[in-house]
Design a protein around this motif. Structure first.
Motif, PDB file in Angstrom:
ATOM      1  N   UNK A 191       0.804  -1.220   0.000  1.00 19.98           N
ATOM      2  CA  UNK A 191       0.000   0.000   0.000  1.00 19.98           C
ATOM      3  C   UNK A 191       0.841   1.277   0.000  1.00 19.98           C
ATOM      4  N   UNK A 192       0.249   2.298  -0.543  1.00 24.12           N
ATOM      5  CA  UNK A 192       0.772   3.645  -0.365  1.00 24.12           C
ATOM      6  C   UNK A 192       0.184   4.224   0.919  1.00 24.12           C
ATOM      7  N   UNK A 202      -1.589   1.064  -4.885  1.00 21.42           N
ATOM      8  CA  UNK A 202      -0.794   1.785  -5.882  1.00 21.42           C
ATOM      9  C   UNK A 202      -1.470   1.715  -7.247  1.00 21.42           C
ATOM     10  N   UNK A 203      -1.044   2.584  -8.147  1.00 22.59           N
ATOM     11  CA  UNK A 203      -1.631   2.564  -9.496  1.00 22.59           C
ATOM     12  C   UNK A 203      -1.516   1.182 -10.127  1.00 22.59           C
ATOM     13  N   UNK A 204      -2.541   0.844 -10.863  1.00 18.54           N
ATOM     14  CA  UNK A 204      -2.546  -0.458 -11.533  1.00 18.54           C
ATOM     15  C   UNK A 204      -3.424  -1.467 -10.826  1.00 18.54           C
ATOM     16  N   UNK A 216       0.384  -9.580  -7.664  1.00 16.80           N
ATOM     17  CA  UNK A 216       1.724 -10.152  -7.558  1.00 16.80           C
ATOM     18  C   UNK A 216       2.743  -9.328  -8.340  1.00 16.80           C
ATOM     19  N   UNK A 217       2.327  -8.847  -9.510  1.00 21.14           N
ATOM     20  CA  UNK A 217       3.248  -8.056 -10.331  1.00 21.14           C
ATOM     21  C   UNK A 217       3.598  -6.741  -9.648  1.00 21.14           C
ATOM     22  N   UNK A 218       2.597  -6.110  -9.084  1.00 23.05           N
ATOM     23  CA  UNK A 218       2.855  -4.842  -8.384  1.00 23.05           C
ATOM     24  C   UNK A 218       3.687  -5.084  -7.130  1.00 23.05           C
TER      25      UNK A 218
END
Lengths: 882, 373
Positions: A191-192, A202-204, A216-218
């Motif tokens: 998290x931001x 986060x974005x995405x 998982x990618x983020x």
């Protein structure tokens, strides 16, 4: 409740008390009572845990011209050689003398400097450091003195302490300190907003609608963070004479604790959605897309202000020795809520209306305590009577949150197909009261009479009562809907399971009239009455026997037993008949019994107690197995033994040997069954001369805790009236589902320090410590019925085995200090510490890289402590002194 | 080396005796005769007074034990209140008389040197510029005349070291003569008192070897470890409070001088002690967790643990000791629930149970009865 800062009030109290008291400084001896108050009795750090090493150069002259070696304590341990007195100088033309020492330099770290256990309470940084700053001044005529001590490793690890006063009259103390606690150096929060009260994705990523692959990618690209909490505290206190035999004291401390630490985030079970893998039984299962666990990060932003004021009498008032104390503590949480956006939908295959969750973090609270102690000599048998009474109150009245957060269950939306409108639950209008109004009062009375009827015989009797009264009352009633209960896990349980598991009760509503749910808080309270009779008999000049009997009757409220009777019988033997050795031996036997065990005493706070409850034809699901005994409420038969032998060896060495063990049997099949510990320690201290000191220790301990449990027969839930059967061995809790778990730990510690003064200019201290802990969690089970039903198609007895991998904690630390006196006033200190650690904990097995932090609908933050690390600290300091 | 040291000690002793005798002056030499009185009769106070040098203790005045110590200091100016401290009686030498610090220092010069840099004697010496009697050696060791006559006779003076003929009670009575009440309010009957410990098992007021507290070793934790090494090594475990790092001491929680609790806690209960640093756990919360409110030790070992956050067992086993309820709590968790197992399970991985039941110490959320929120 307004977050008014009480520090100012406290300071006013303290200053006022000081102003009143200081002019009253008069006669009789004043002495301080540091060990009377909690906290801040030690000021040191990793560079110097004693806070006094700069002055610990032994005097080669020794202690006495009359004997070459050191004397021993009454028990038999050698006193260390006296330290050399620091050089002093007169201050001006008066009667003051002073000395000072300043040590400053630079610290450099190398190796795995981010290892969690290396940084845990040090927060090492490559930076300039203050090894020590000490200043002391004394007026030998008036007894006035000033002492200052300080050290700084970095901004998170430092202390400064000032004391001043007049011997025998008063003392004023002030301090400032920072203590770090590094909790994780391998955190990758998804998290931001870490550190704030709102965690966003986060974005995405889309709240409630992200795929596992997206998350998982983020997550794999999130930056590494250190999670740390720092305690910054400061305080001022005064203690001094108020008049003949009266001593007053007052103090205020204020602590600001700030940082972040691991937290949670529940959005319904994920393990329900594990399915067999394509390889069939014995191969990895497939993680489903339902539920969600979110290991988030919470902020820590606390302020605690403690005020302590009192006065005591040293036996002037008609022979009474009084101590009257008032204390207050004000805790303020500057971030008392936390919300987070959840990346996954807890409902497989569809986006979720519930897109996040909230917490109430710790509420502000106030605590007040008043205490009176008094003791008076008795003419009978040279006795003494003492009495203590105290009253305390813990209170908080924070505003309550709405049951659901409007940001995550917006007005206009409904929770799935339940018909439950977010608007009815995302507002504080859904609460039965707007603030907590929570309060627990405590009281204590302790009476004691001690006697010495004969020269060789002492005896005492002690009565103690302590009670708690929990006055907090809260009903989970929603006036907007007329329903009792609560929506579990931010509403996600309702979303996933539907109305039947919504967590709500409503009389007359067929959807909710039979639901079993808690509808009010349970005000647990504890009362304790204790009587103790004991005494010691001096058999001869070298042997003393002691016997103590204690009867402790506890009457907990809202617990499984209405009363507990705890009896202790303790035998002690202290002897100096074994040559020069001193033996202290004790054996204690304990037996606890109590009233009938009610496995579920909480029914008055559950929906079947409400009018209009209609019991389902299947009956109420068994809350738990009736043969379960919680270990704080179960029967107990325990024994404890300890023997300490202190043996002088010649004139220069001491051997201390300790044996100890305890055995506890709880009389339960379900719950904690037994616990035991066995250990031994050996310490050897050798001081052949003033210039050389050697200390070493060896410690071994093993411990074992065993518990039993039984998995319920989940196939009966909501299917058969047998679901209500609570008996162990019945259809709901069959013997076949019984299992046990055993935690076996072995600990070994070895260490040695040697200190040697090579020449008056060169002193070397070297220390080595080795810690080895190995814990094995084993388990046994009657059949595969003990495991989660959904795993029966995945796991086999072979794959389950009978234990977890061993948990290991191994740490070796080598520390060295070399002090070189370049001139009489200038010196050099070289500090070195090397640590090598190994660690394993099955909670974190498999968490090797950030990509491992996402498993199904679960998101974790922490990879756990490093499994193998080595790191070094080097410090070089210049020492200047008077 | 030892032989050389012993020889030096003998030389020192003889040298000091000579110096002491010289310091006494010729009259002292002249009055040595009574020491070897032919009739062997017991020495009288006047004999001793003639034999010994002038004192700074006001010899003989100690007999008036009912006199207010404070009034003496009040009348002599701004000296410290330790002026005229009472001289304790020595049960083993009931007829001994004070001889004064100068006499003591004749032999114990080095002890005096070290003690003069320690708090006790420093505070005693503050009043030396005044005329009133000041506390000194005999304020703790009792009247010294018997000891001066026969220095090797056990019990002739109150001694605080190994093999002393003075009982622990006698020793403690001396210390409590000034240090009454306060932190020592409950010394009588405390476990350390009952087990025969003396103040000087932990303290050494004759030197300054510690930052404060006149300790027998250089720190509080080292002193406690003299007997409680088994407890101190637990602080080396994975999770611990910062004692080895020098930021806390045993006395932050315990009062070794006695309290009304069996483990010598400074407050009335375990929880009240814990709340002093962990005030956020104090609450009260609208939803309490019963074992948490009862006793922190139900789940935590404050002296150190091999589990996270001082837990006595790893989760979920810790929780499963009590939570056998139907549904998810009572399933056996196995090695296959680990992250790299066949069935990774949130009930075991990472922070285990508290991943969901996060507010486990109590919740103030209206939806927090299960500590989820």
């Amino acid at each position: 409740m307004p977050k008014q800062h009480p520090l100012a009030t406290g300071l006013v109290w303290c200053v006022t008390a000081s102003a009143v008291a200081l002019p009253c400084v008069s006669s009789a001896q004043f002495d301080t009572s540091d060990t009377q108050r909690v906290g801040n009795t030690q000021f040191g750090n990793n560079l110097d845990p004693t806070g006094w090493s700069s002055f610990q150069t032994p005097d080669p002259m020794g202690m006495s011209y009359l004997h070459p070696d050191q004397l021993r304590t009454p028990t038999g341990s050698l006193y260390p050689y006296p330290s050399q007195a620091p050089a002093e100088a007169p201050m001006g033309q008066g009667d003051w003398t002073y000395h000072w020492l300043l040590q400053f330099g630079y610290i450099h770290t190398s190796g795995d400097r981010n290892a969690e256990f290396f940084q845990q309470y040090a927060a090492w940084k490559d930076a300039g450091a203050l090894g020590a700053f000490d200043f002391s001044a004394l007026n030998r005529k008036t007894g006035q003195y000033v002492e200052f001590r300080g050290s700084r490793i970095d901004e998170d690890n430092q202390y400064y302490r000032l004391r001043m006063g007049t011997y025998g009259s008063y003392r004023v103390e002030a301090f400032f300190r920072d203590i770090p606690h590094v909790l994780s150096t391998d955190a990758y929060p998804l998290w931001n907003g870490v550190g704030s009260t709102s965690l966003t994705l986060p974005p995405g990523l889309t709240p409630g609608a992200s795929s596992q692959a997206q998350v998982a990618a983020v997550e794999a690209d999130r930056p590494r963070r250190t999670l740390q909490v720092t305690r910054e505290s400061e305080g001022v206190s005064w203690e001094g004479m108020l008049g003949k035999d009266w001593i007053g004291y007052a103090g205020v401390t204020n602590e600001n604790r700030h940082g972040e630490r691991d937290w949670g985030g529940s959005m319904f079970f994920s393990y329900y959605y594990t399915a067999p893998g394509p390889g069939g039984i014995g191969t990895p299962g497939i993680q489903g897309t339902g539920g969600g666990q979110n290991e988030t990060v919470r902020p820590v932003d606390f302020t605690t202000t403690d005020i302590n004021i009192g006065m005591r009498n040293k036996a002037g008032a008609a022979g009474w020795r009084f101590n009257f104390n008032m204390s207050a503590s004000f805790f303020r949480d500057h971030k008392d809520s936390l919300s987070f956006s959840a990346p996954f939908s807890p409902v497989p295959g569809s986006a979720s209306v519930i897109t996040g969750g909230t917490w109430s973090l710790e509420p502000d609270n106030n605590y007040y305590n008043v205490r009176l102690e008094g003791s008076h000599p008795l003419s009978l048998w040279r006795g003494e009577f003492s009495a203590t009474a105290s009253y305390g109150s813990m209170r908080q009245n924070d505003a309550l949150q709405s049951p659901l957060d409007p940001a995550f269950c917006p007005t206009g939306q409904f929770i799935g197909t339940t018909g439950i409108a977010c608007a009815n639950w995302n507002t504080t209008a859904a609460l039965s009261q707007q603030s907590a109004d929570a309060r627990i009062d405590t009281g204590l009375v302790n009476l004691r009479a001690s006697f010495r009827p004969l020269t060789d015989l002492t005896a005492y009797v002690n009565f103690r009562w302590r009670g708690e009264n929990n006055m907090t009352r809260y009903t989970m009633y929603n006036p907007l809907t007329g329903q009792y209960g609560f929506l579990h896990e931010n509403g996600t349980q309702t979303l996933v399971v539907g109305n039947l598991e919504a967590g709500l009760f409503q009389a007359g509503n067929p959807l909710y009239q039979s639901y079993f749910t808690q509808f009010a808080n349970i005000p647990y309270s504890y009362n304790d009455r204790q009587a103790e009779l004991g005494g010691t008999y001096q058999v001869n000049n070298h042997n003393s026997l002691g016997l103590t009997y204690t009867f402790d009757r506890q009457t907990p409220q809202q617990r499984e037993r209405t009363y507990l009777n705890d009896q202790h019988l303790k035998l002690t033997w202290d002897s100096q008949a074994l040559g020069q050795s001193t033996l202290r031996f004790s054996y204690e036997y304990e037996k606890r019994t109590g009233g009938p065990y009610n496995y579920f005493p909480y029914m008055p706070w559950y929906s079947p107690s409400l009018p209009g409850y209609v019991q389902s034809e299947l009956g109420i699901l068994a809350y738990t197995v009736s043969q379960m005994y919680k270990y704080d409420m179960s029967d107990l038969e325990a024994s404890k033994l300890k023997a300490i032998i202190t043996t002088p060896l010649g004139n220069t060495a001491t051997l201390t040997t300790t044996f100890y063990g305890n055995r506890n049997r709880y009389g339960a099949d379900i719950g904690r069954q037994s616990a035991s510990t066995t250990g031994a320690d050996v310490s050897f201290d050798w001081t052949p001369s003033a210039s050389t000191t050697f200390n070493s220790y060896l410690s071994m301990e093993s411990s074992r805790i065993k518990q039993g449990n039984v998995a319920d027969n989940e196939s009966l839930m909501d299917q058969s009236p047998e679901q209500a059967n609570t008996q162990f061995g019945g259809p709901m809790y069959p013997y076949a589902n019984f299992w046990t778990a055993t935690d076996t730990e072995k600990d070994a510690n070895v260490g040695a320090t040697i200190s040697h003064v090579f020449t008056p200019r060169v002193k070397l201290d070297v220390g080595y410590d080795y810690t080895y802990s190995r814990g094995v969690n084993g388990y046994d089970y009657a059949s595969m019925g003990a495991i989660t039903p959904g795993y029966l198609a995945i796991l086999t007895t072979a794959s389950i085995g009978n234990s977890f991998p061993a948990n290991i904690y191994r740490l070796q630390t080598l520390t060295a200090n070399l002090n070189l006196a370049l001139t009489q006033r200038v010196g050099l200190r070289l500090y070195g510490q090397y640590g090598y650690g190994r660690y394993a904990d099955w909670h974190y097995t498999g968490f090797d890289a950030p990509g491992d932090l996402v498993i199904g609908n679960r998101v974790y933050t922490d990879l756990g402590p490093q499994t193998r690390w080595h790191a070094a600290v080097l410090g070089a300091f210049v020492t200047l002194k008077l | 080396m030892r032989t050389l040291r012993e020889s030096l000690a003998v030389v020192w002793r003889r040298l000091l005796i000579m110096v002491a005798l010289l310091a006494m002056g010729s009259s002292a030499f002249a009055q040595q005769a009574p020491l070897t009185s032919e009739d062997g009769a017991k020495l009288t106070q006047s004999d001793i007074d003639r034999m010994l040098p002038p004192t700074d203790m006001g010899a003989g005045r100690h007999a008036d034990r009912s006199a207010s110590a404070s009034s003496a200091s009040m009348s002599t100016g701004p000296a410290t209140p330790f002026d005229a401290a009472r001289i304790p009686a020595n049960p083993a030498a009931p007829n001994a008389q004070p001889v004064g610090a100068k006499t003591c220092n004749a032999c114990h010069a080095l002890e005096d040197l070290h003690a003069s840099h320690a708090m006790h004697v420093q505070s005693f010496q503050m009043g030396t510029s005044n005329t009133g009697p000041q506390a000194a050696c005999e304020a703790c060791h009792g009247p010294g005349s018997d000891h001066a006559k026969n220095p090797t006779a056990k019990g002739s003076i109150i001694a605080f070291t190994h093999g002393s003929a003075s009982t622990p009670e006698t020793q403690a009575t001396v210390c409590l003569g000034c240090h009454a009440g306060g932190a020592r309010q409950h010394w009588l009957g405390s476990v350390h008192e009952a087990r025969g410990l003396s103040c000087t098992d932990c303290h050494n007021p004759m030197v300054r070897n510690s930052a404060e507290g006149a300790l027998a070793k250089s720190s509080i934790n080292q002193v406690c470890a003299t007997c409680h090494q088994d407890v101190l090594v637990k602080f080396n475990r994975r999770s611990h409070m910062p004692l080895p790092e020098g930021q806390m001491a045993c006395t932050d929680c315990h009062n070794p001088h006695g309290s009304i609790t069996r483990p010598l806690l400074k407050t009335d209960t375990v929880n009240e002690t814990c709340y002093t640093c962990h005030a956020e756990k104090r609450g009260p919360f609208i939803f309490e967790h019963a074992p948490v409110r009862e006793n922190c030790l139900n789940c935590h070992d404050p002296h150190g643990s091999n589990q996270q956050t001082l837990l006595v067992l790893p989760m979920p086993m810790l929780c499963q000791q009590c939570h056998t309820m139907s549904g998810h709590p009572n399933d056996l968790q196995t090695r296959q629930s680990m992250r790299n197992g066949l069935t990774p399970d949130e009930r075991l991985m990472g922070r285990s149970c508290v991943t969901c039941h996060t507010n486990i110490h109590g919740s103030n959320s209206p939806s927090g009865s299960m500590f989820h929120q």
